[in-house]
Each structure stands twice: as structure tokens, then as C-alpha cells.
Design an enzyme around this catalytic site. Structure first.
Site, PDB file in Angstrom:
ATOM      1  N   GLY B  41       0.834  -1.200   0.000  1.00  0.00           N
ATOM      2  CA  GLY B  41       0.000   0.000   0.000  1.00  0.00           C
ATOM      3  C   GLY B  41       0.865   1.245   0.000  1.00  0.00           C
ATOM      4  NE  ARG B 338     -15.670  13.532   9.083  1.00  0.00           N
ATOM      5  CZ  ARG B 338     -14.555  13.257   8.438  1.00  0.00           C
ATOM      6  NH1 ARG B 338     -14.127  12.017   8.349  1.00  0.00           N
ATOM      7  NH2 ARG B 338     -13.861  14.225   7.876  1.00  0.00           N
ATOM      8  CG  HIS B 408     -15.617   9.223   4.583  1.00  0.00           C
ATOM      9  ND1 HIS B 408     -15.163   9.537   3.334  1.00  0.00           N
ATOM     10  CD2 HIS B 408     -14.852   9.933   5.456  1.00  0.00           C
ATOM     11  CE1 HIS B 408     -14.157  10.398   3.445  1.00  0.00           C
ATOM     12  NE2 HIS B 408     -13.942  10.640   4.707  1.00  0.00           N
ATOM     13  CD  GLU B 432      -9.842   3.654   5.923  1.00  0.00           C
ATOM     14  OE1 GLU B 432      -9.261   4.242   4.998  1.00  0.00           O
ATOM     15  OE2 GLU B 432     -11.055   3.378   5.896  1.00  0.00           O
ATOM     16  NE  ARG B 442     -11.060   8.987   9.728  1.00  0.00           N
ATOM     17  CZ  ARG B 442     -11.279  10.088   9.008  1.00  0.00           C
ATOM     18  NH1 ARG B 442     -10.840  11.260   9.433  1.00  0.00           N
ATOM     19  NH2 ARG B 442     -11.937  10.022   7.868  1.00  0.00           N
ATOM     20  CG  LEU B 448      -5.506  13.583   5.708  1.00  0.00           C
ATOM     21  CD1 LEU B 448      -5.399  14.937   5.026  1.00  0.00           C
ATOM     22  CD2 LEU B 448      -5.390  12.494   4.661  1.00  0.00           C
TER      23      LEU B 448
END
Lengths: 247, 646
Positions: B41, B338, B408, B432, B442, B448
């Protein structure tokens, strides 16, 4: 919308390619161009017509730079300032014939159908598209003020997504806009100044080495760039390059 | 329970990381050259880890499925990155960032990891600026900040609406610098398909060259998984089309425990679904909630008229608008976390006040444009507005945006200890892909931060503590039995897949599964829906292995085959998500069980019984996985019900 699609099919890098014609029906004008191709592929698979058309794509929101189709003779199609994945079918008319090709440039050999190999871009970045700092041992982020104007101009250049539309649109298959975007970003920042000359020389010579052509100022790259990066950055690149060669 | 040792260092919270670093073992430069590390990754975590490890002198082999490491989906992060710099002099500190993150995660994250994250956050900004990342600046030349959900300070650094892109290009350029030096060998268009375990330790991977179809064996003294989350299980999400959970799932099947799979983040501000041909959902950055106000009509008849196209939002008078976040959460208003914002939107739409198709609410900039002028709004959010207009064909400067929650991010992931090592020695998970820092929810601009913290400043230290024992281990030839067997597992699975020869395309199947997952294990879950999911997903798994059709051959560039392998894993991941959600008889963060809510409809935790991290152990195809628990101990924070009202 009902559409006729003429799509470039090529089994692999060495095979001979040709256009095949397909039709799709009842496409919603709200669907994206790639969703239209998804529908085509589902049809090709489930109705046993042909193997699906291969095309590169990933984020589908115009930022990863993975997608890139040459549509009706234009990189990323008829809409301005968008990548192929952001192009919507409302930009076409019912009954249209759409011609879809891969990027065509020697340094971007075809892998299959509409998928090309763009590792030449990675090679140019590897040749110098960075500030040579290791992790750690760096000053505080606010230690060096940078004028807002310079930071903004650097950001304008840094917006490049490395999709290759500039190369595909250029009659010389030049990568000048791509190289300029990186060189100009750093040229506007204090970071990496000490190696600026080496950077521009190395990147330009790698660009030549991997087979990209030179710039003849037609401006096609700027016109087709999905991030609307200005060719003023090419002027900056030239200035940096000449200055590096002279002293 | 004895199997889980989180290895949290001794000492007071603020000293743990420095104590650890002072005492850990290191590998000297001459020995680093003899050691290979595989990183899978190239997002923020993978690229920064690869670059940092190579700079230190290790031999790194880096894999990504995209044509270039620069395309990893971290690139799509828009709004920003948090750091406790306190440049705004507004009362921020390492402790406050730590506190906000634990609280935002609904008290389901590990204190020591989160504190370390907050501690190194400032270094990340320093590092990125040194790389030439063009962050937004004030006229005086210093860095600018903005606010994000769940915080009362401005600690978010940003580069227009392309912060993820700029940070990733920074990490990518550091990575390419090492490629140029020969310290990193890059394998793009390669997908990891299996983990190789030798004598109980991770020693390599099996990968498929996606251009030729060739199956390859690769040795590493250690293996790092940095492959992101499993949100694409839902088919429709804000993830990239290729984002997948397969590497995480393979290591789970080889013995790495999988934690909190039920914790999935549903982002409140995405462009609503508009048709069943849709392939992905586009996020509108949380930063928009700095200046945008969220509302629906106060009167049901207005909402109905809007849905029927008889009324426009701009025709609704101010007093007839319900700014429901400002009404319910006066202290945080439009900037609640969120999970809270998403549920509030669902609540209004379910009650019949939704606009658009009925599953949408307004995000309105009229006030901001009046207050700041169009130019300032354009400067702050121009690219987002343009993106919205291209997709929806509506001008957000003139009419409010329509938004609705969408999948998301996944807080759950591979279980790791303080050193970011999984339950398989020598196997690490960062970014992640691991579970560690965000608890059950989160906060915005923290992904980030975590990706880069893990990759630049945590893993490069902790991995040495393990590799110090490996300096005498010679490189393997990959002809060992374990490599041969792992390759055989991969080829036989691919052969089986190619032979199914059913009738449905992979996408067709994935859409069907994704819809079910959303309905049964989505934003609101019940015992009944989850039990139904467990039965249904087993059937879907069977159906997959008889119904799908993969054209072409395995020995060529074949995206259908790649997708099929990922979807097969998604179905199994979905099953584990449902199992975890069923086990967790409480609501917390992104996990909302309808049976467990307060009278006001807020998530109701059960700290007495569920203040633990679930860690599932794979027990074979025909057996149920075993649940292990890591108890969460809060020594520095007083656990409370989250309150964003005052």
C-alpha cells in the site's frame, strides 16, 4: 440516451489494435462517462458479446489521475476542467457516436485496450521531483514564512494530478507541462532551493531520456489539462533550466 | 484474553512514548542493509513508512495495485490534517487533541496510542512543510488553520480542498527519491493475495502482477500492511473503486486478529445517490461545515412541495427552516462529529422532512456569501463547489447544496499493539488498516494525521524493536515449503473462480450485496437486522461461488478477476461486521443499535459491559470466529456521555 461507441480494442502491448463498434441504450444524462462504460461492460459480459473493455480508473472524483480517455479527439472529452471520471453524459446528445481511444504517445505504451503504462512519469519524479529531506530533524513549520502569493502559485502548480492529458494532447508528446508543474511548485518555495539547479537539469534530462518530445508552445496541454494548469509554469521551467545551465 | 498483550509502556501518559524510545532496541546501519521490509500500500501510511524505512537504511519492497504510488486513495482527502500546534493561540495542546480524539471516538480507543498520535502531530506538519507541501498561509506568511468537527479550536492545516493530494504527493516524492537511490524497489500494478508465515512469523507475501497475471513470491523480514479500510464492501462509498479489504482479510485468515469490524464511519456530507447505475459517492469536505448551515424545512408540506418540484429552497422563509444541528447541539452547531451529524440527517429524512429524493438535506452557503462575499467563499471552497456543480448540474453559489450521509471510513481493522504489530510476529498494520486510534468514530482531519504519524514517526521506531532480533536471519530463497504452499492457495482460489462461469458480472453481484449490507448493517442496526444479515450473507457467499462470471483468462490484464477476488472477501468481511455489531449490545460512535438510544435519540453506550476492543480470531471456514477482548482502561480521562450541546 442511445449511443454508438467506437472503442479502441487491443489485446496487449504487442498486438495490433482496431476500433470496435458497440451500442448502449437508455443511458441517463446524469450518469458519468465511466458509469456509461460500466453499463457497456456489464452488457458485454452478461450477454456474451465480448470481453469487457479495459480502462484505468480509481477515485472517480477527479483527483487520483488514474483515468484518462481520448474522447472524440480530446483528452478527457468535451467538458472543460474535468477528468474523464467527472465527465457526465449530459454533455452528449441522444444518438451521438462517441469515439474512445487511449492516450497515444510513445512513452505511454498500451497495456490493453484503453489502459496505458505511465511509469515514465514516475521516472521523471524519481529523477528529482522532491526536496531532499529525510524524515525528522526539520525546523518548525512556521520557522520560514512564505508569502501567500508564492504559496498560492506553488499550489496552482502542485494541483497537477499526473494523468498525462498534456502529453496525449501535444503533437510532440511533450511532458513539459507535467515537469513544469513540479519544477515551478518548488521554484516558488524556499524549501529545496539549494538543489534547484540539479533538480531541473535531472528532471529535464530524464524527460528526454524516456522519450517525451519538446514544447513548441501550441498551448494544447493547457487547454486540455483537467486541472487547468497554466503554461506560464512552462516559462518558469525554461527560466529555471536556462539559469541552471548558464551558471 | 491472555492472547492479547497491548504492550503499553509503563509510566505516566505523557512519558510513555519517550520512555519507549529510550528503552527500545535499535538496528545498527550495517545490519539494516541486511534486512528487507515489505510494505503493501502506498497511501499516506504506506508511502511515508516506505520512504522513512529506506532513508534509515532498510531494503524496502513497496507494493500498490495502482499504476503509480501517487494514486492511492489518501489523495482524495479534501479538508485537512489536525495538529496540536496551537498556532492560533486558541487554547490547543497535545492533551486537548488527545482528549478530543478519545471523546470523538466515544471512549472506545486506547489512551496510550491516541496520546502518542497527538504528541507527534506537530512533527508531521513540520515534515510536510520541509518537503514543500504548499499549505494555505496567512498574508504574514505563516500557516493558516480552520476548524473541523468535534473540536472547539482551529487546528486543521489545509491545502485548499486538496490536502490529501498534497500530503500524499509529499510522501510519494520522498518515496520516489528512495526508488531513485535503489533503497526501495517498487512493484506497482501488483496486488497482494496472500501472507507467508514461517515458524509463526510473517516472512513474505504472494502477489499477482496485474499486467501479466504472473503469481510472484516475495520475501521480507517483516511485512507492513498499509492497505486502508474495507468501506467498499458497501459498493457505494466515498472510497476509490479499487479500494479493498483483501490484504487485511488474508492476514486475518492467517492468524491476525480483526478488531471492531462494526465501527464504520458514515460521512454526513456526501452528494446524494441519484440512480441505480451509480458507481460511487462523492464526498463534500467536512470543512464546508465551517461556513455552511445545514437545514431542512420546518413544515412537512414544504418538504413535500420541494420533493415534488413545486417549491425551491430559496423560497422557504428563514423562520420556516429547521437548522436542526444548531437547534439540537447549540455548543457545536454544524460542527458536531460525523456520527452525530449523520444520524441527525437520517432522523429528519426518516421523519419526512428530507428534500431531493427524500434522502437529502440542505447545506446552505447563503449566509456565508452575505457575510464574507462570494470571492472569499470561492477561495475557500472553490474546487468543491465546482466538483458539486459538475456532478449535480446545480450552482451551489445560488442554491443550497444537497447532501446525505455515505460510507466513508472504517475505524475497525487489524488489531495492533502499541508497536503497531499484529498478533502475528513481524506483521504490522498502519493507517486506516489498523483499528487503533479512532475508537468508534473518527474526527475529521484525523485520518491524514494518523496515516502520517504511523508511517513517519511511529512504525520506523517500533519495527526496529522487533528486527533487532532478526539481524542474523538470512534472506529466504522463497523456495521454502511455506512460500510454495501460500502460492498454491492463491492459484487454486483463482482457478476455482475462473471456473465458476455463472451469469452475473461481478459488479452486478457486488451492488446486490452492498445494498443488503447498507440495509442490514448500515447506519442503524437492530438485533433482527443483524441476525438476518448473518443468514443472508452466508447464502450470498454461496451464490457468489455459483453465479458470477469472469471473462478472459487469469494470465492477462483482467480487472474482472481482480474485482471478483475482492468481492469474495467483502462478503466474508460483511459477515464479520454483522457478527461484531450483533455482539455489541450498545450504541457507540458509528455503531448505532436502535435498541440502545437515549430518549433524545442519542447513542447510548454500555460502559460496564462493552468498554473493550473486540478482536476476532479466525477459526477456519466452517467454524465461527472466536471473540477476544482487550479491556480499555482510562486512567487520564474521565469517561462521560458525549455532550455536544453545551
Amino acid at each position: 440516451m442511445d449511443l454508438t461507441l467506437k472503442i479502441w480494442r487491443q489485446a496487449n502491448a504487442t498486438a495490433k489494435g482496431k476500433f470496435e463498434t458497440y451500442t448502449v441504450k437508455n443511458i441517463s444524462p446524469d450518469s458519468s462517462f465511466l458509469e456509461m462504460l460500466d453499463i457497456l461492460n456489464q452488457q458485454l459480459i452478461e450477454d456474451n458479446i465480448a470481453t469487457p473493455v479495459c480502462f484505468d480508473h480509481d477515485c472517480r472524483e477527479g483527483i487520483c489521475g488514474m483515468c484518462g480517455l481520448y474522447i472524440n479527439g480530446r483528452a478527457h472529452g468535451p467538458d472543460k476542467g474535468v477528468t474523464t471520471c467527472q465527465l457526465h453524459m449530459r454533455k452528449f446528445k441522444d444518438g451521438d457516436t462517441i469515439v474512445i481511444e487511449p492516450w497515444r504517445a510513445k512513452p505511454f505504451p498500451i497495456i490493453k485496450d484503453l489502459v496505458v503504462d505511465r511509469t515514465a512519469f514516475d521516472k521523471i519524479i524519481a529523477a528529482g521531483g522532491y526536496v531532499s529531506v529525510n524524515t525528522g530533524g526539520i525546523p518548525d513549520a512556521n520557522a520560514i514564512p512564505i508569502s501567500k502569493k508564492d504559496a498560492d502559485t506553488a499550489m496552482d502548480a502542485a494541483a497537477c494530478i499526473g494523468c498525462g492529458a498534456c502529453v496525449a494532447s501535444c503533437k510532440n508528446a511533450s511532458a513539459m507541462l507535467f515537469v513544469a508543474a513540479k519544477v515551478s511548485q518548488f521554484a516558488h518555495l524556499p524549501q529545496g532551493k539549494v538543489e534547484a539547479k540539479e533538480r531541473v537539469k535531472n528532471m529535464v534530462s530524464k524527460m528526454d531520456e524516456v522519450g517525451f518530445g519538446n514544447c513548441t508552445n501550441t498551448g494544447a496541454c493547457e487547454a486540455e489539462c483537467p486541472k487547468e494548469i497554466s503554461i506560464l509554469h512552462i516559462a518558469k521551467l525554461n527560466r529555471e533550466f536556462f539559469a541552471a545551465k548558464i551558471c | 484474553m491472555a492472547k492479547l498483550n497491548s504492550k503499553i509502556p509503563e509510566g505516566p501518559l505523557s512519558r510513555k512514548w519517550s520512555n519507549y524510545k529510550a528503552e527500545q532496541r535499535l538496528v545498527n546501519p550495517a545490519n539494516k542493509r541486511k534486512i528487507d521490509v515489505i510494505v503493501v500500500g502506498t497511501g499516506l501510511a504506506g508511502a511515508s513508512a516506505s520512504a522513512s524505512l529506506a532513508e534509515m537504511g532498510f531494503n524496502v519492497k513497496t507494493f500498490c495495485y495502482q499504476d503509480s504510488p501517487r494514486r492511492a486513495h489518501s489523495i482524495a482527502a479534501q479538508g485537512g490534517i489536525n495538529a496540536a500546534k496551537n498556532y492560533q493561540n486558541d487554547g490547543d495542546s497535545v492533551y486537548r487533541l488527545f482528549y478530543d480524539t478519545i471523546k470523538g471516538g466515544d471512549y472506545r480507543a486506547r489512551e496510550a496510542n491516541v496520546y502518542r498520535l497527538a504528541e507527534v502531530s506537530g512533527l508531521i506538519i513540520d515534515q510536510c512543510v520541509a518537503q514543500g507541501v504548499p499549505f494555505a498561509r496567512e498574508y504574514g506568511g505563516l500557516l493558516d488553520n480552520r476548524s473541523f468537527g468535534g473540536a472547539q479550536v482551529s487546528r486543521t492545516f489545509y491545502a485548499r480542498g486538496q490536502t490529501g493530494q498534497q500530503l500524499l504527493l509529499g510522501a510519494y516524492s520522498a518515496l520516489m527519491r528512495q526508488v531513485n537511490k535503489g533503497t526501495v524497489k517498487l512493484f506497482s500494478r501488483h496486488e497482494m493475495l496472500n501472507l507467508v508465515v514461517v515458524d509463526g512469523k510473517a516472512r513474505g507475501i504472494i502477489a499477482r502482477d496485474m499486467v501479466t497475471g504472473k503469481i510472484e513470491r516475495h520475501f521480507g523480514h517483516a511485512v507492513v500492511i498499509a492497505t486502508g479500510g474495507y468501506g467498499n464492501a458497501f459498493f457505494l462509498s466515498t472510497n476509490a473503486m479499487g479500494s479493498n479489504g483483501s490484504a487485511a482479510w488474508q492476514v486475518y485468515k492467517k492468524g491476525a486478529f480483526f478488531s471492531n469490524p462494526a465501527y464504520v464511519q458514515i460521512h454526513p456530507t456526501c452528494i446524494p445517490v441519484h440512480g441505480d447505475f451509480q458507481s460511487k459517492l462523492t464526498l463534500m469536505s467536512e470543512s464546508l461545515r465551517n461556513d455552511g448551515r445545514i437545514w431542512v424545512p420546518k413544515k412537512k408540506e414544504d418538504a413535500e412541495a420541494i420533493r415534488a418540484g413545486k417549491l425551491k429552497p430559496t423560497q422557504i422563509a428563514e423562520e420556516d427552516r429547521d437548522y436542526y444541528l444548531e437547534r439540537r447541539y447549540p455548543a457545536f452547531g454544524n460542527l458536531v462529529p460525523r456520527d452525530v451529524a449523520s444520524r441527525a440527517a437520517k432522523e429528519r429524512c426518516d421523519a419526512g422532512y428530507g428534500v431531493g429524493s427524500g434522502l437529502a438535506v440542505y447545506l446552505d452557503f447563503a449566509d456565508a456569501i452575505n457575510r464574507l462575499g462570494r470571492k472569499v467563499v470561492e477561495e475557500r471552497y472553490g474546487n468543491l463547489f465546482q466538483m458539486y456543480e459538475k456532478i449535480v448540474d446545480d450552482n451551489p453559489y445560488e442554491t443550497p447544496m444537497m447532501i446525505y450521509p455515505a460510507i466513508h471510513y472504517t475505524m475497525g481493522g487489524i488489531w495492533v499493539d502499541y508497536e503497531l504489530m499484529t498478533t502475528i510476529p513481524g506483521l504490522y498494520a498502519i493507517g486506516e488498516a489498523n483499528f487503533s486510534d479512532h475508537g468508534a468514530n473518527r474526527l475529521g482531519a484525523s485520518a491524514l494525521m494518523q496515516g502520517l504519524a504511523d508511517g513517519y514517526f511511529v512504525l520506523p521506531y517500533t519495527i526496529q524493536n522487533y528486527l533487532a532480533d532478526d539481524i542474523l536471519t538470512p534472506r529466504m530463497t522463497t523456495n521454502e515449503k511455506e512460500f510454495v504452499d501460500a502460492e498454491e492457495e492463491v492459484t487454486s482460489r483463482i482457478d476455482r473462480m475462473m471456473q465458476i462461469n455463472g451469469k452475473l458480472s461481478v459488479d452486478h453481484f457486488h451492488k446486490k450485496f452492498g445494498l443488503q449490507l447498507w440495509d442490514l448493517v448500515g447506519m442503524a442496526r437492530t438485533k433482527e437486522s443483524l441476525e438476518k444479515a448473518l443468514v443472508s450473507f452466508k447464502e450470498m457467499r454461496k451464490a457468489f461461488w455459483t453465479d458470477i462470471k469472469i471473462p478472459g483468462s487469469k494470465d492477462e490484464f483482467n480487472p474482472e478477476l481482480e474485482k471478483a477476488a475482492r468481492v469474495a472477501d467483502f462478503i466474508e468481511i460483511g459477515e464479520l461486521m454483522a457478527r461484531d455489531a450483533l455482539m455489541r449490545e450498545e450504541s457507540c460512535g458509528g455503531h448505532f443499535r436502535e435498541e440502545h438510544q437515549t430518549e433524545e435519540g442519542e447513542a447510548q453506550r454500555n460502559d460496564e459491559k462493552y468498554m473493550f476492543v473486540s478482536a476476532w480470531e479466525y477459526k477456519g471456514e466452517s467454524q465461527e470466529p472466536e471473540l477476544h477482548k482487550e479491556e480499555l482502561i482510562y486512567e487520564n480521562i474521565k469517561v462521560a456521555q458525549r455532550n455536544y450541546k453545551k
